[in-house]
Design a protein around this motif. Sequence first.
Motif, short mmCIF file in Angstrom:
data_model
loop_
_atom_site.label_atom_id
_atom_site.label_comp_id
_atom_site.label_asym_id
_atom_site.label_seq_id
_atom_site.Cartn_x
_atom_site.Cartn_y
_atom_site.Cartn_z
N SER A 176 36.75 31.17 32.97
CA SER A 176 37.18 32.35 33.73
C SER A 176 37.19 32.11 35.24
CB SER A 176 36.29 33.55 33.39
OG SER A 176 34.95 33.28 33.70
N LEU A 177 36.25 31.32 35.77
CA LEU A 177 36.21 31.08 37.20
C LEU A 177 37.44 30.29 37.66
CD1 LEU A 177 34.51 31.49 39.79
CD2 LEU A 177 33.55 29.22 39.35
N LYS A 178 37.74 29.22 36.94
CA LYS A 178 38.91 28.40 37.28
C LYS A 178 40.19 29.21 37.14
CE LYS A 178 40.81 23.81 36.55
NZ LYS A 178 40.63 22.53 35.87
N LYS A 179 40.26 30.00 36.09
CA LYS A 179 41.43 30.85 35.86
C LYS A 179 41.62 31.81 37.03
CE LYS A 179 42.40 34.74 33.19
NZ LYS A 179 41.90 35.67 32.25
N GLU A 180 40.53 32.45 37.45
CA GLU A 180 40.59 33.41 38.56
C GLU A 180 41.06 32.75 39.85
OE1 GLU A 180 37.42 35.83 41.34
OE2 GLU A 180 36.81 35.26 39.33
N VAL A 181 40.51 31.58 40.15
CA VAL A 181 40.86 30.87 41.38
C VAL A 181 42.33 30.47 41.39
CG1 VAL A 181 40.45 28.74 42.67
CG2 VAL A 181 38.51 30.06 41.85
#
Length: 150
Positions: A20-25
């Motif tokens: 989720s973090l990579k996706k958000e960034v």
Amino acid sequence: MSLKEQLFNDLKTAMKEKDSLKKEVIQIVRAGVLQIEKDNKIENLDDDSVLSVISKEIKKINDVMPDFEKAGRQDLVDEANKKIELLKAYLPEQLSEAEIEEIVAETIKEVAAQSIRDMGKVMGSVTAKTKGKADNKLVSTIVKKLLNNL
């Protein structure tokens, strides 16, 4: 493969891996890229412009870090650091301070800078040479230091 295509592929991978973090960034960067394309009626943004969007996102995150630290929110500081690391992976290798000093010294000679008043000329030329490869804040500090030593 262009940087924009790489971002799209990495977004798909992040979604599959449920990162989720990579996706958000990546979604934030892609939104910035798409906004520039829409505003300027450009079909496909070049890699330099995408790098500019990534650099701006890193700067935004760095700007809010002191607030997180003041508030004692170590969780947000850690998350911000992870986001910065993810974004830096898309940037070209960063120049060292010594390399930046060398570029600045050459540029001062090229534009025949005499004093700190010539900082604008020097910065304009140096930022063009170091685009995406160095933090402009660091470049500015080095330019000031070298111009004050003239």
